[in-house]
Write a protein that holds these residues in place. Structure first.
Motif, PDB file in Angstrom:
ATOM      1  N   LYS A 108       0.838  -1.201   0.000  1.00 49.62           N
ATOM      2  CA  LYS A 108       0.000   0.000   0.000  1.00 49.62           C
ATOM      3  C   LYS A 108       0.874   1.254   0.000  1.00 49.62           C
ATOM      4  O   LYS A 108       0.582   2.224  -0.700  1.00 49.62           O
ATOM      5  N   SER A 109       1.933   1.248   0.769  1.00 46.79           N
ATOM      6  CA  SER A 109       2.838   2.392   0.825  1.00 46.79           C
ATOM      7  C   SER A 109       3.473   2.665  -0.547  1.00 46.79           C
ATOM      8  O   SER A 109       3.611   3.817  -0.964  1.00 46.79           O
ATOM      9  N   ALA A 151      -7.842   0.304  -1.884  1.00 48.39           N
ATOM     10  CA  ALA A 151      -8.747  -0.157  -2.943  1.00 48.39           C
ATOM     11  C   ALA A 151      -7.986  -0.944  -4.007  1.00 48.39           C
ATOM     12  O   ALA A 151      -8.448  -1.993  -4.466  1.00 48.39           O
ATOM     13  N   VAL A 152      -6.820  -0.449  -4.398  1.00 50.12           N
ATOM     14  CA  VAL A 152      -6.028  -1.139  -5.420  1.00 50.12           C
ATOM     15  C   VAL A 152      -5.584  -2.506  -4.917  1.00 50.12           C
ATOM     16  O   VAL A 152      -5.742  -3.523  -5.601  1.00 50.12           O
ATOM     17  N   ILE A 195      -6.918  -6.125  -6.490  1.00 52.96           N
ATOM     18  CA  ILE A 195      -6.006  -7.135  -7.030  1.00 52.96           C
ATOM     19  C   ILE A 195      -6.092  -8.417  -6.202  1.00 52.96           C
ATOM     20  O   ILE A 195      -6.045  -9.518  -6.743  1.00 52.96           O
ATOM     21  N   THR A 196      -6.283  -8.286  -4.900  1.00 51.09           N
ATOM     22  CA  THR A 196      -6.477  -9.459  -4.047  1.00 51.09           C
ATOM     23  C   THR A 196      -7.750 -10.204  -4.457  1.00 51.09           C
ATOM     24  O   THR A 196      -7.764 -11.435  -4.561  1.00 51.09           O
ATOM     25  N   ILE A 242     -11.454  -2.975 -12.951  1.00 51.03           N
ATOM     26  CA  ILE A 242     -10.585  -2.438 -11.902  1.00 51.03           C
ATOM     27  C   ILE A 242     -10.134  -1.028 -12.281  1.00 51.03           C
ATOM     28  O   ILE A 242     -10.132  -0.121 -11.451  1.00 51.03           O
ATOM     29  N   ASN A 243      -9.767  -0.825 -13.549  1.00 55.30           N
ATOM     30  CA  ASN A 243      -9.351   0.502 -14.014  1.00 55.30           C
ATOM     31  C   ASN A 243     -10.455   1.536 -13.794  1.00 55.30           C
ATOM     32  O   ASN A 243     -10.196   2.666 -13.374  1.00 55.30           O
TER      33      ASN A 243
END
Length: 186
Positions: free
Chosen positions: A127-128, A156-157, A161-162, A177-178
């Motif tokens: 996330k970072s 969220a990203v 992806i998870t 997702i985009n």
């Protein structure tokens, strides 16, 4: 300890022995869980002498930390170009495809650290890394609100992806997702 940037990546290439230890560590993470991994099991599986392990690492946590940083530095480097142009539509978001390709290429890492037995430190580092990239796109004078935006967007990203990893046969695709990421950026 390696930091997450492409400059440190240029100075660090794991040896064949370290790569064997990484693979053995990930296999054990999935099979027995992180709390049951011992140096003796790791060295047997790698295979590597116990003394060789201690040439590279003081503890198993040092190996885990190096592996996390190495993988995420590769991901940051791979996605660097994806954040160099302005995003004006969901079609401009190329980092999702790039990230998904990277995740597939390094499937065992993500299977171990995200799906099998979630590694919260790895997820926070991921996330970072996302936040550092998105910070280039978001402009906000209110630091607290910017930090909030970055946290929500990166979460969220990673979550999208998870989800994609957990449900490979899902109707959710890269474009979906985009679109979600574009809405969050907007």
């Amino acid at each position: 300890m390696m930091t997450l940037n492409s400059h440190s990546l240029q100075h660090f290439t794991p040896s064949d022995t370290q790569m064997s230890l990484y693979r053995a560590y990930l296999d054990l993470w999935i099979k027995v869980g992180p709390n049951k991994i011992r140096v003796s099991h790791l060295c047997h599986k790698a295979p590597a002498a116990r003394s060789t392990f201690y040439i590279y690492y003081e503890t198993i946590d040092d190996l885990k930390d190096e592996l996390e940083n190495y993988i995420l530095a590769l991901l940051v480097d791979k996605n660097q170009k994806a954040f160099e142009k302005e995003i004006t539509s969901s079609k401009d978001i190329v980092f999702v495809a790039s990230t998904l390709a990277f995740v597939k290429e390094h499937e065992k890492v993500f299977q171990a650290f995200v799906l099998s037995e979630p590694n919260l430190m790895f997820i926070e580092k991921w996330k970072s890394a996302c936040q550092r990239h998105f910070q280039l796109l978001l402009k906000n004078d209110n630091k607290e609100f910017l930090d909030f935006q970055l946290e929500v967007l990166s979460a969220a990203v990673v979550s999208a992806i998870t989800y994609f990893l957990k449900h490979p046969d899902s109707q959710i695709d890269e474009q979906t997702i985009n679109q979600l990421v574009f809405k969050l950026l907007d």
